[in-house]
Scaffold this active site. Structure first.
Site, PDB file in Angstrom:
ATOM      1  N   LYS A   1      46.105  41.530  24.105  1.00  0.00           N
ATOM      2  CA  LYS A   1      44.700  41.672  23.693  1.00  0.00           C
ATOM      3  C   LYS A   1      44.568  41.639  22.168  1.00  0.00           C
ATOM      4  O   LYS A   1      43.577  41.146  21.633  1.00  0.00           O
ATOM      5  CB  LYS A   1      44.127  42.984  24.244  1.00  0.00           C
TER       6      LYS A   1
ATOM      7  N   PHE B   1      36.020  43.751  38.905  1.00  0.00           N
ATOM      8  CA  PHE B   1      35.173  44.950  38.880  1.00  0.00           C
ATOM      9  C   PHE B   1      34.008  44.767  37.900  1.00  0.00           C
ATOM     10  O   PHE B   1      32.837  44.816  38.279  1.00  0.00           O
ATOM     11  CB  PHE B   1      36.071  46.148  38.526  1.00  0.00           C
TER      12      PHE B   1
ATOM     13  N   PHE C   1      43.518  37.334  41.302  1.00  0.00           N
ATOM     14  CA  PHE C   1      44.751  38.137  41.283  1.00  0.00           C
ATOM     15  C   PHE C   1      44.461  39.595  41.623  1.00  0.00           C
ATOM     16  O   PHE C   1      45.163  40.210  42.423  1.00  0.00           O
ATOM     17  CB  PHE C   1      45.439  38.035  39.914  1.00  0.00           C
ATOM     18  N   THR C   2      43.432  40.164  41.035  1.00  0.00           N
ATOM     19  CA  THR C   2      43.157  41.588  41.280  1.00  0.00           C
ATOM     20  C   THR C   2      41.800  41.812  41.944  1.00  0.00           C
ATOM     21  O   THR C   2      41.286  42.924  41.945  1.00  0.00           O
ATOM     22  CB  THR C   2      43.196  42.393  39.968  1.00  0.00           C
TER      23      THR C   2
ATOM     24  N   ASP D   1      37.626  32.603  38.546  1.00  0.00           N
ATOM     25  CA  ASP D   1      38.602  33.663  38.821  1.00  0.00           C
ATOM     26  C   ASP D   1      39.779  33.105  39.596  1.00  0.00           C
ATOM     27  O   ASP D   1      39.621  32.169  40.375  1.00  0.00           O
ATOM     28  CB  ASP D   1      37.920  34.793  39.632  1.00  0.00           C
ATOM     29  N   ASN D   2      40.961  33.697  39.394  1.00  0.00           N
ATOM     30  CA  ASN D   2      42.111  33.305  40.228  1.00  0.00           C
ATOM     31  C   ASN D   2      42.377  34.342  41.324  1.00  0.00           C
ATOM     32  O   ASN D   2      43.358  34.229  42.045  1.00  0.00           O
ATOM     33  CB  ASN D   2      43.369  33.095  39.369  1.00  0.00           C
TER      34      ASN D   2
ATOM     35  N   TYR E   1      49.961  44.008  27.733  1.00  0.00           N
ATOM     36  CA  TYR E   1      48.496  44.090  27.748  1.00  0.00           C
ATOM     37  C   TYR E   1      47.966  44.344  26.332  1.00  0.00           C
ATOM     38  O   TYR E   1      47.131  43.600  25.825  1.00  0.00           O
ATOM     39  CB  TYR E   1      48.078  45.212  28.691  1.00  0.00           C
TER      40      TYR E   1
ATOM     41  N   THR F   1      36.466  52.386  31.765  1.00  0.00           N
ATOM     42  CA  THR F   1      35.199  52.215  32.477  1.00  0.00           C
ATOM     43  C   THR F   1      35.437  52.326  33.980  1.00  0.00           C
ATOM     44  O   THR F   1      36.474  51.896  34.472  1.00  0.00           O
ATOM     45  CB  THR F   1      34.594  50.849  32.116  1.00  0.00           C
TER      46      THR F   1
ATOM     47  N   ASN G   1      42.474  28.554  25.636  1.00  0.00           N
ATOM     48  CA  ASN G   1      41.726  27.607  26.481  1.00  0.00           C
ATOM     49  C   ASN G   1      40.226  27.857  26.422  1.00  0.00           C
ATOM     50  O   ASN G   1      39.431  26.919  26.334  1.00  0.00           O
ATOM     51  CB  ASN G   1      42.228  27.683  27.936  1.00  0.00           C
TER      52      ASN G   1
HETATM   53  P1  NAD Z   1      39.640  43.549  37.136  1.00  0.00           P
HETATM   54  O1  NAD Z   1      41.107  43.457  37.373  1.00  0.00           O
HETATM   55  O2  NAD Z   1      38.781  44.073  38.230  1.00  0.00           O
HETATM   56  O3  NAD Z   1      39.071  42.126  36.727  1.00  0.00           O
HETATM   57  C1  NAD Z   1      39.826  41.138  36.088  1.00  0.00           C
HETATM   58  C2  NAD Z   1      39.564  39.812  36.801  1.00  0.00           C
HETATM   59  O4  NAD Z   1      40.304  38.786  36.115  1.00  0.00           O
HETATM   60  C3  NAD Z   1      40.031  39.816  38.253  1.00  0.00           C
HETATM   61  O5  NAD Z   1      39.026  39.296  39.079  1.00  0.00           O
HETATM   62  C4  NAD Z   1      41.263  38.930  38.230  1.00  0.00           C
HETATM   63  O6  NAD Z   1      41.501  38.289  39.461  1.00  0.00           O
HETATM   64  C5  NAD Z   1      40.941  37.966  37.107  1.00  0.00           C
HETATM   65  N1  NAD Z   1      42.105  37.333  36.477  1.00  0.00           N
HETATM   66  C6  NAD Z   1      43.271  37.893  36.109  1.00  0.00           C
HETATM   67  N2  NAD Z   1      44.100  36.983  35.566  1.00  0.00           N
HETATM   68  C7  NAD Z   1      43.414  35.801  35.580  1.00  0.00           C
HETATM   69  C8  NAD Z   1      43.751  34.484  35.179  1.00  0.00           C
HETATM   70  N3  NAD Z   1      44.946  34.182  34.644  1.00  0.00           N
HETATM   71  N4  NAD Z   1      42.841  33.493  35.368  1.00  0.00           N
HETATM   72  C9  NAD Z   1      41.621  33.770  35.945  1.00  0.00           C
HETATM   73  N5  NAD Z   1      41.261  35.015  36.343  1.00  0.00           N
HETATM   74  C10 NAD Z   1      42.143  36.012  36.162  1.00  0.00           C
HETATM   75  O7  NAD Z   1      39.453  44.400  35.811  1.00  0.00           O
HETATM   76  P2  NAD Z   1      38.131  44.877  35.055  1.00  0.00           P
HETATM   77  O8  NAD Z   1      38.214  46.326  34.903  1.00  0.00           O
HETATM   78  O9  NAD Z   1      36.917  44.285  35.666  1.00  0.00           O
HETATM   79  O10 NAD Z   1      38.370  44.221  33.620  1.00  0.00           O
HETATM   80  C11 NAD Z   1      37.644  43.085  33.159  1.00  0.00           C
HETATM   81  C12 NAD Z   1      37.990  42.818  31.704  1.00  0.00           C
HETATM   82  O11 NAD Z   1      37.620  43.950  30.916  1.00  0.00           O
HETATM   83  C13 NAD Z   1      39.481  42.583  31.454  1.00  0.00           C
HETATM   84  O12 NAD Z   1      39.630  41.578  30.483  1.00  0.00           O
HETATM   85  C14 NAD Z   1      39.958  43.911  30.916  1.00  0.00           C
HETATM   86  O13 NAD Z   1      41.079  43.762  30.094  1.00  0.00           O
HETATM   87  C15 NAD Z   1      38.741  44.396  30.168  1.00  0.00           C
HETATM   88  N6  NAD Z   1      38.745  45.871  30.037  1.00  0.00           N
HETATM   89  C16 NAD Z   1      38.439  46.667  31.114  1.00  0.00           C
HETATM   90  C17 NAD Z   1      38.486  48.045  30.969  1.00  0.00           C
HETATM   91  C18 NAD Z   1      38.145  48.973  32.110  1.00  0.00           C
HETATM   92  O14 NAD Z   1      38.246  50.192  31.923  1.00  0.00           O
HETATM   93  N7  NAD Z   1      37.715  48.530  33.253  1.00  0.00           N
HETATM   94  C19 NAD Z   1      38.855  48.615  29.733  1.00  0.00           C
HETATM   95  C20 NAD Z   1      39.181  47.767  28.684  1.00  0.00           C
HETATM   96  C21 NAD Z   1      39.112  46.399  28.836  1.00  0.00           C
END
Ligand code: NAD
Ligand code: UDP
Length: 322
Positions: free
Chosen positions: A148, A12, A35-36, A32-33, A144, A174, A98
């Site tokens: 973090k 996202f 997963f989500t 990216d892997n 989580y 967000t 890493n």
């Molecule tokens: P999201 O799930 O849409 O994106 C996370 C991405 O990371 C996905 O594309 C997923 O496939 C990839 N991923 C997961 N595990 C992985 C791995 N082992 N290796 C490679 N890729 C991997 O979530 P988001 O909302 O876009 O969040 C992005 C980042 O921002 C995250 O680190 C999240 O913790 C942080 N964050 C987001 C929010 C929010 O409200 N959206 C709030 C706090 C922190």
């Protein structure tokens, strides 16, 4: 022009980050892997000469040469990160090691997407960066939250010990276009339910609060943090200071969608934080940043996006996050 790696770049936030950086003319590697996320999130970038997509899992090392790393790879929604909590912890901790190793080897600046969850169920309100938090280390959210927190520790230790040029942002809730419609987060659930005239699921009495930041404001702050030249490492809170109860959010979504949905109550998940609101004094001081999108406007844009997609193209995450 910089060579920039975005881990979680198909997600996202990551996909919008890639879009912004590609438009600015940088050479962007999205890792990216999936997963989500799905490839459709970055499909529009695939033909660009300054964009590259790598399927890779950050729990494993990778050798690339870049100038900057945005480390965003990690499931973020409770339903996603609790799917395989051990893997979530590995992603935060081994992923950080890493990526910090990569940054150290090639002298890159590296930014960690940390979270307001490091404050747990906060006893201080609003939350400042100096607040050390109230996380239950053995609860269902700990994979989580503690992952973090450990990543932040690693970032600061690589910074002090190895002089790695780090940045830490603590992101508060967000929302925006391209959030996974089935991620189980409150904004995506409520919009999806409202558009389908299904019951809107309020967990608990709906009096718990969150502060919702629109995606574009958030990404703007993150890019500012990466490029700030004062040597400000953070951590810095990034979020919108408007604080809403979950019930207020539900009512606003119903109003904006014109939905016939009813509000129903479901049990409150364990360790669900009661109140959350960022103090963004540091972001304003060091980054010259304040969010500009009111919840009503950001929700309207998000609803428009939900109306434009086919929900059948989106599924809960694939059961192979191992
Ligand atoms: P999201 O799930 O849409 O994106 C996370 C991405 O990371 C996905 O594309 C997923 O496939 C990839 N991923 C997961 N595990 C992985 C791995 N082992 N290796 C490679 N890729 C991997 O979530 P988001 O909302 O876009 O969040 C992005 C980042 O921002 C995250 O680190 C999240 O913790 C942080 N964050 C987001 C929010 C929010 O409200 N959206 C709030 C706090 C922190
Ligand atoms: N929530 C809710 N109904 C839903 C999904 C979430 O009432 O369908 C509540 C949840 O219990 C929490 C808040 O909304 O109090 C925000 O939840 P989300 O999962 O979006 O984010 P987080 O709890 O990680 O801040």
């Amino acid at each position: 022009m910089q060579r920039i790696l975005v881990t979680g770049g198909a997600g996202f936030l990551g996909s919008f980050m890639c879009e912004r950086l590609v438009a600015e003319g940088h050479d962007v590697i999205c890792l990216d892997n999936f997963f989500t996320s799905q490839k459709t999130n970055v499909a529009h970038l695939l033909g660009k000469p300054n964009f590259e997509l790598i399927r890779h899992d950050i729990t494993l090392p990778i050798f690339l040469e870049v100038d900057q790393v945005y480390n965003m790879g990690c499931p973020a929604a409770p339903g996603h990160y609790q799917y395989n909590p051990i893997k979530t912890m590995k992603t935060s901790v081994m992923g950080a090691i890493n990526m910090l190793g990569l940054a150290k080897r090639c002298g890159a600046r590296i930014l960690q997407a940390s979270t307001s969850e490091v404050y747990g169920d906060p006893e201080e309100h609003p939350q400042t960066e100096s607040y050390r938090g109230n996380v239950n280390p053995i609860g269902p959210r700990a994979c989580y939250d503690e992952g973090k927190r450990a990543a932040e520790t690693l970032f600061m230790d690589y910074h002090r010990m190895n002089k790695v040029d780090v940045r830490i942002v603590r992101i508060f809730n967000t929302y925006g276009p391209r959030m996974h419609p089935y991620d189980g987060r409150v904004v995506s659930n409520f919009i999806r339910q409202a558009l389908q005239n299904e019951d809107i699921t309020i967990f608990g009495d709906g009096q718990q609060t969150r502060s919702f930041c629109f995606r574009d404001d958030l990404v703007d702050a993150i890019i500012r943090m990466m490029n700030n030249t004062e040597g400000f490492v953070g951590p810095v809170n990034i979020g919108n200071q408007g604080e809403f109860t979950i019930r207020e959010l539900a009512e606003l979504v119903i109003e904006l969608t014109g939905s016939k949905s009813k509000l129903i109550q479901q049990p409150l998940p364990a360790d669900d934080p009661t109140r959350r609101k960022p103090d963004i004094t540091l972001a304003t001081k060091h980054l010259g940043w304040t969010p500009t999108t009111p919840l009503r406007d950001g929700l309207a844009k998000t609803i428009e996006w939900f109306q434009s997609i086919d929900l059948n193209d989106y599924r809960p995450p694939t059961p192979n996050y191992v």
